[in-house]
Design a protein around this motif. Structure first.
Motif, mmCIF file in Angstrom:
data_model
loop_
_atom_site.group_PDB
_atom_site.id
_atom_site.type_symbol
_atom_site.label_atom_id
_atom_site.label_comp_id
_atom_site.label_asym_id
_atom_site.label_seq_id
_atom_site.Cartn_x
_atom_site.Cartn_y
_atom_site.Cartn_z
ATOM 1 N N LEU A 281 0.874 -1.239 -0.059
ATOM 2 C CA LEU A 281 -0.078 -0.117 0.039
ATOM 3 C C LEU A 281 0.759 1.181 -0.127
ATOM 4 N N VAL A 282 0.537 2.151 -0.838
ATOM 5 C CA VAL A 282 0.967 3.626 -0.901
ATOM 6 C C VAL A 282 -0.004 4.579 -0.682
ATOM 7 N N ALA A 283 -0.013 5.397 0.244
ATOM 8 C CA ALA A 283 -0.868 6.503 0.505
ATOM 9 C C ALA A 283 -0.273 7.985 0.558
ATOM 10 N N LEU B 48 2.752 7.622 3.171
ATOM 11 C CA LEU B 48 2.947 6.267 3.805
ATOM 12 C C LEU B 48 3.171 5.155 2.618
ATOM 13 N N ALA B 49 4.225 4.344 2.893
ATOM 14 C CA ALA B 49 4.636 3.308 2.138
ATOM 15 C C ALA B 49 4.688 1.969 2.790
ATOM 16 N N MET B 50 3.863 1.040 2.490
ATOM 17 C CA MET B 50 4.058 -0.374 3.271
ATOM 18 C C MET B 50 4.408 -1.334 2.172
ATOM 19 N N PHE B 51 5.352 -2.095 2.054
ATOM 20 C CA PHE B 51 5.616 -2.840 1.079
ATOM 21 C C PHE B 51 5.705 -4.360 1.683
ATOM 22 N N ASP B 52 5.374 -5.346 0.513
ATOM 23 C CA ASP B 52 5.336 -6.650 0.985
ATOM 24 C C ASP B 52 6.728 -7.281 0.744
ATOM 25 N N HIS B 53 6.969 -8.497 1.355
ATOM 26 C CA HIS B 53 8.341 -9.423 0.963
ATOM 27 C C HIS B 53 9.659 -8.625 1.471
ATOM 28 N N GLU B 54 9.446 -8.015 2.535
ATOM 29 C CA GLU B 54 10.753 -7.437 3.223
ATOM 30 C C GLU B 54 11.363 -8.690 3.842
#
Length: 524
Positions: A113-115, A324-330
């Protein structure tokens, strides 16, 4: 047990009793008769800790964690909170219309998600972005594409470890299934989330009587042989139907269909993982600890989302682009279409800037921008205090942690640390510094990845926790408060603080940013 009820069965006898306090923590009660009774009592002391004051987010963060069972659920819950606050969902496949004062959100794969919110005073030539980064994924056993597995007449689940989990903590826990499905709804495939709302499987340990040699002192499970959870017995499976379950994993499909409210035949694909069936909770004598799975790093996702929403009251007068940037696969390296190594963040920044400032210079905009990468930090473990550098050991309940590493496993430098300290100072909350011991390896996170890929100045931070990568982690509830308030200050004060931290260029940029302001240095 049992003393209390008998203690009050005879009120008359109790009224004649003479309590005698003892040092052992009991009351010896001598009644009028011949019996001597003992009852436990709780003794208050002057050394009792004062009640907690930073409880503003206690109930809400528990509700969030119980809703965010997977990366998909995390994104769905954060998007719900953002849209409830007025954010408009954008589609990456279509042109964007962005306005000053506008609030927008996009998702990628349902797990990233990026807001962003555009300040009402946003200026193409002087404004920058203040980005808060986090990640949505956590280590867990995920179901294999063909999860049907039979062992010794038992119905098991074929699983594979995702990320670097403390896999022994998953044994002897009541587990459930969560994730997403593609469901046939009419002429299209719908992307739907599911969580089975009860415990359905368990990974049993081997009894000590059957263990051999080193197994009794060192528990090192083989993930292929020992991690599959038990779902049912063969007898239960045989009674369930006509044998289709033995071929097609009907138990899992049936559980998913029940949770989704659809027919089993309508489920086209399942992407599921195991999750702890025990809800998240506040624990401790003072209810000061958050006990939950996935704190790494959904606690940062919660803090970032909450801070962005809280900061909206000041958006109209702000000149920044709040992101706000929330990333997968970290947890597996971030290299994917929706990971931090993907162009996701740069794409969103470029499109947002182009829509808000059609004739601006995007590369100059990036040079004016800053990122806070928030991923959980290692709090000092009381039973393993020697594993921490004595000068850089951080404590639970003492504030957000600035994470340092000379070898760039964290992206923090003096400039980034100065930003973080100033944001915390402006709201009067504590902040700590962490670095691993010189003889220890150091983990990493999305900070160095996005700093290198996008070119953003970056500081790595995170709330402190214990038991990182366990099925059940723990953190201080006050640190949620301290983190949210620090992030709110970052969103609200970045444009001003940015002017005070200027290390590049022949002259301070803010004295003449290309708009004829050279004569207004004093006013700046």
């Amino acid at each position: 047990p049992g003393v209390g009820p008998r203690r009050f069965r005879d009120p008359a006898s109790c009224s004649r009793a003479a309590p005698i306090p003892t040092r052992s923590g009991h009351l010896v009660v001598a009644s009028a008769g011949t019996r001597v009774r003992s009852a436990l009592y709780c003794r208050q002391t002057k050394a009792m800790a004062p009640p907690r004051t930073h409880t503003q987010y206690d109930a809400d963060v528990i509700d969030y964690l119980n809703a965010a069972q997977s990366a998909f659920h995390c994104v769905a819950e954060c998007k719900r909170r953002l849209t409830d606050a007025g954010f408009v969902e954008l589609d990456e496949r279509k042109p964007w219309t962005v306005e000053k004062g506008g609030k927008y959100v996009i998702t990628r794969n349902g797990s990233t998600l990026v807001a962003f919110a555009v300040g009402g005073a946003f200026d193409a030539d002087t404004s920058g972005a203040i980005c808060l980064g986090a990640h949505t994924d956590s280590p867990c056993p995920k179901l294999k594409p063909i999860s049907r597995l039979e062992k010794a007449g038992a119905t098991m689940l074929g699983v594979v470890g995702y990320g670097g989990g403390l896999w022994h903590t998953w044994f002897d826990r009541d587990l459930t299934l969560t994730g997403r499905a593609l469901v046939r709804r009419g002429a299209r495939l719908a992307h739907e989330l599911l969580t089975v709302d009860r415990a359905v499987c368990r990974i049993p340990t081997l009894a000590i009587h059957l263990s051999q040699g080193d197994e009794r002192t060192t528990f090192k499970p083989n993930l292929q042989s020992h991690l599959p959870p038990m779902l049912a017995t063969g007898l239960t499976d045989a009674l369930a139907g006509d044998g289709a379950a033995a071929r097609h994993d009907a138990l899992v499909v049936g559980l998913a269909a029940e949770a989704l409210g659809c027919a089993e035949a309508d489920i086209v694909e399942l992407e599921l993982q195991l999750a702890d069936a025990q809800p998240s909770a506040l624990i401790g004598a003072r209810r000061e600890f958050i006990s939950s799975g996935r704190l790494d790093n959904q606690a940062s996702c919660y803090c970032g989302t909450t801070a962005l929403v809280e900061s909206l009251d000041s958006l109209e007068k702000d000149a920044s682009l709040r992101v706000l940037a929330m990333f997968d696969h970290e947890e597996v390296g971030s290299l994917s279409q929706q990971g931090a190594q993907s162009p996701t963040l740069r794409d969103v920044l470029a499109r947002a800037y182009a829509a808000a400032a059609p004739r601006g210079d995007f590369r100059a905009f990036l040079a004016r921008s800053f990122q806070i990468s928030s991923d959980m930090a290692h709090g000092q473990h009381p039973n393993y205090a020697d594993r921490h550098d004595p000068k850089h050991a951080v404590a639970l309940q003492k504030g957000l942690v600035i994470k340092h590493n000379a070898n760039q496993r964290y992206a923090t430098n003096a400039v980034g640390a100065a930003f973080a300290r100033e944001f915390a100072r402006r709201v009067g909350v504590p902040i700590q510094d962490f670095a691993v011991k010189a003889d220890s390896a150091c983990g990493t996170t999305i900070g160095p990845i996005t700093a290198g890929g996008v070119g953003l100045r970056t500081v790595d931070v995170g709330p402190p926790q214990l038991s990182m990568h366990s099925i059940r982690e723990i953190m201080g509830a006050d640190d949620v408060y301290f983190s949210v308030k620090t992030f709110v200050a970052a969103y609200e004060h970045f444009h001003e603080v940015n002017k005070a931290v200027d290390v590049d260029g022949p002259d301070p940029f803010w004295s003449d940013p290309g708009k004829g302001w050279a004569t207004a240095v004093g006013a700046c």
